[in-house]
Write a protein that holds these residues in place. Structure first.
Motif, PDB file in Angstrom:
ATOM      1  N   UNK A 135      -4.220   6.552   4.739  1.00  0.00           N
ATOM      2  CA  UNK A 135      -4.777   7.988   4.114  1.00  0.00           C
ATOM      3  C   UNK A 135      -5.753   7.787   3.190  1.00  0.00           C
ATOM      4  N   UNK A 136      -7.018   8.506   3.390  1.00  0.00           N
ATOM      5  CA  UNK A 136      -8.019   8.342   2.196  1.00  0.00           C
ATOM      6  C   UNK A 136      -7.704   9.189   1.086  1.00  0.00           C
ATOM      7  N   UNK A 137      -8.428   8.745  -0.408  1.00  0.00           N
ATOM      8  CA  UNK A 137      -7.907   9.312  -1.409  1.00  0.00           C
ATOM      9  C   UNK A 137      -8.335  10.972  -1.241  1.00  0.00           C
ATOM     10  N   UNK A 138      -7.492  11.817  -1.686  1.00  0.00           N
ATOM     11  CA  UNK A 138      -7.528  13.066  -1.673  1.00  0.00           C
ATOM     12  C   UNK A 138      -7.168  13.562  -0.394  1.00  0.00           C
ATOM     13  N   UNK A 139      -6.661  12.889   0.577  1.00  0.00           N
ATOM     14  CA  UNK A 139      -6.073  13.294   1.977  1.00  0.00           C
ATOM     15  C   UNK A 139      -4.675  13.639   1.966  1.00  0.00           C
ATOM     16  N   UNK A 140      -4.277  14.278   3.031  1.00  0.00           N
ATOM     17  CA  UNK A 140      -2.911  15.097   2.993  1.00  0.00           C
ATOM     18  C   UNK A 140      -1.972  14.225   4.166  1.00  0.00           C
ATOM     19  N   UNK A 201       0.466   7.979  -7.581  1.00  0.00           N
ATOM     20  CA  UNK A 201      -0.520   7.776  -6.527  1.00  0.00           C
ATOM     21  C   UNK A 201      -0.505   9.081  -5.591  1.00  0.00           C
ATOM     22  N   UNK A 202       0.607   9.782  -5.673  1.00  0.00           N
ATOM     23  CA  UNK A 202       0.893  10.946  -4.845  1.00  0.00           C
ATOM     24  C   UNK A 202       1.430  12.143  -5.331  1.00  0.00           C
ATOM     25  N   UNK A 203       0.950  13.265  -4.929  1.00  0.00           N
ATOM     26  CA  UNK A 203       1.449  14.641  -5.609  1.00  0.00           C
ATOM     27  C   UNK A 203       2.079  15.451  -4.630  1.00  0.00           C
ATOM     28  N   UNK A 204       3.455  15.926  -4.892  1.00  0.00           N
ATOM     29  CA  UNK A 204       4.128  16.385  -3.796  1.00  0.00           C
ATOM     30  C   UNK A 204       4.409  18.033  -3.879  1.00  0.00           C
ATOM     31  N   UNK A 205       3.938  18.683  -2.802  1.00  0.00           N
ATOM     32  CA  UNK A 205       3.739  20.091  -2.905  1.00  0.00           C
ATOM     33  C   UNK A 205       4.734  20.534  -1.624  1.00  0.00           C
ATOM     34  N   UNK A 206       5.898  20.058  -1.301  1.00  0.00           N
ATOM     35  CA  UNK A 206       6.731  20.037  -0.434  1.00  0.00           C
ATOM     36  C   UNK A 206       7.782  21.340  -0.760  1.00  0.00           C
ATOM     37  N   UNK A 207       8.457  21.878   0.610  1.00  0.00           N
ATOM     38  CA  UNK A 207       9.248  22.801   0.093  1.00  0.00           C
ATOM     39  C   UNK A 207      10.624  22.796   1.314  1.00  0.00           C
ATOM     40  N   UNK A 245       2.175  16.188   1.031  1.00  0.00           N
ATOM     41  CA  UNK A 245       1.948  15.196  -0.087  1.00  0.00           C
ATOM     42  C   UNK A 245       0.564  14.941  -0.006  1.00  0.00           C
ATOM     43  N   UNK A 246      -0.190  15.079  -1.222  1.00  0.00           N
ATOM     44  CA  UNK A 246      -1.580  14.568  -1.372  1.00  0.00           C
ATOM     45  C   UNK A 246      -1.826  13.387  -2.169  1.00  0.00           C
ATOM     46  N   UNK A 247      -2.549  12.387  -1.481  1.00  0.00           N
ATOM     47  CA  UNK A 247      -2.914  11.247  -1.947  1.00  0.00           C
ATOM     48  C   UNK A 247      -3.865  11.487  -3.323  1.00  0.00           C
ATOM     49  N   UNK A 251      -7.532   7.618  -5.597  1.00  0.00           N
ATOM     50  CA  UNK A 251      -6.400   6.309  -4.584  1.00  0.00           C
ATOM     51  C   UNK A 251      -5.318   5.859  -5.393  1.00  0.00           C
ATOM     52  N   UNK A 252      -4.935   6.289  -6.568  1.00  0.00           N
ATOM     53  CA  UNK A 252      -3.668   5.943  -7.387  1.00  0.00           C
ATOM     54  C   UNK A 252      -3.833   4.711  -8.045  1.00  0.00           C
TER      55      UNK A 252
END
Length: 252
Positions: A135-140, A201-207, A245-247, A251-252
């Protein structure tokens, strides 16, 4: 779970007459958000792409939402089953082996989409590492999978894998045998997902989400029972994870 319009009890979901899907349709909810993240030149990885059975969906909107080629520049399908090689909805396809590197370079995928695959993954560490790598930086990363602690997850884990075909033939007679696979439930809690895709390295936006109770069969009474269950189920016990989840852009 995708359902045909005629599968929805009209007394419970009268809106299905307008377009063929209900107000809580899980496929429409999940893929609408996926499509909102896609750009026309994006490179998409369909992880666990299978045979592309969504082409059999009788509802036109759901077919369109799930056809990622209509929303992105390239769709690469990977699966452990060679049925993926005959998937007509992909730009390219390849069979993979669990534990081995995915056949993709680092940071080359804009969006990973994985629909009802995470519950089958035996090696969660490998999956998290490899999906995060490509997954690229900023990818989902976008995934739909049962919640381990929801009623679907608990029921699936209570039934031995060897009996899944027999049970599903009763609960979902429209589901084909080739679309049933052993389950592991190693990526099906928020904590497990955060271990696979850790901060910062990753941000979670899940539900968590409850869609129509497809496993209720054709009984309107059973559907009413599941509707009542959904109404009183605490949020942590809802049936489905919609994972977004967004990278990190760095790039973390």
């Amino acid at each position: 779970m995708a359902l045909a319009q005629h599968d929805l009890p009209p007394t419970l979901y009268p809106e299905a007459a307008a377009g063929g899907y209900s107000r809580i349709d899980g496929t429409v909810a999940f893929y609408s958000r996926v499509v909102a993240l896609l750009g026309p030149d994006d490179r998409v990885l369909s992880f666990g792409a299978g045979r592309g059975r969504f082409v059999e969906d009788p509802v036109a909107l759901r077919r369109h939402l799930q056809d990622l080629r209509a929303h992105a520049g390239e769709v690469i399908g990977l699966d452990v089953d060679d049925v993926v090689l005959g998937n007509p909805t992909l730009t390219a396809a390849e069979v993979i082996t669990i534990g081995e590197p995915l056949p993709l370079e680092d940071d080359t995928i804009d969006v990973v989409v994985s629909d009802f695959t995470f519950e089958h993954v035996q090696d969660a560490v490998w999956a998290g590492r490899e999906l995060g790598r490509v997954l690229r930086p900023g990818g989902w990363l976008c995934a739909r999978t049962p919640n381990k602690w929801g009623y679907i997850g608990m029921a699936a884990r209570a039934v031995p894998n060897g009996l899944h075909d027999r049970v599903l033939s009763v609960l979902q007679p429209q589901k084909k045998t080739e679309d049933t696979f052993p389950t592991a439930y190693r990526m099906n809690t928020r904590r497990a997902l955060e271990r696979c895709f850790p901060s910062p390295a990753f941000t979670h936006h899940s539900y968590l989400h409850d869609a129509e109770p497809a496993y209720a069969g054709t009984s309107t009474a059973a559907w009413r029972l599941f509707q009542a269950l959904h109404a009183v189920t605490p949020p942590p016990l809802r049936s489905m994870h919609h994972v977004f989840v967004q990278k990190s852009p760095t790039g973390g």
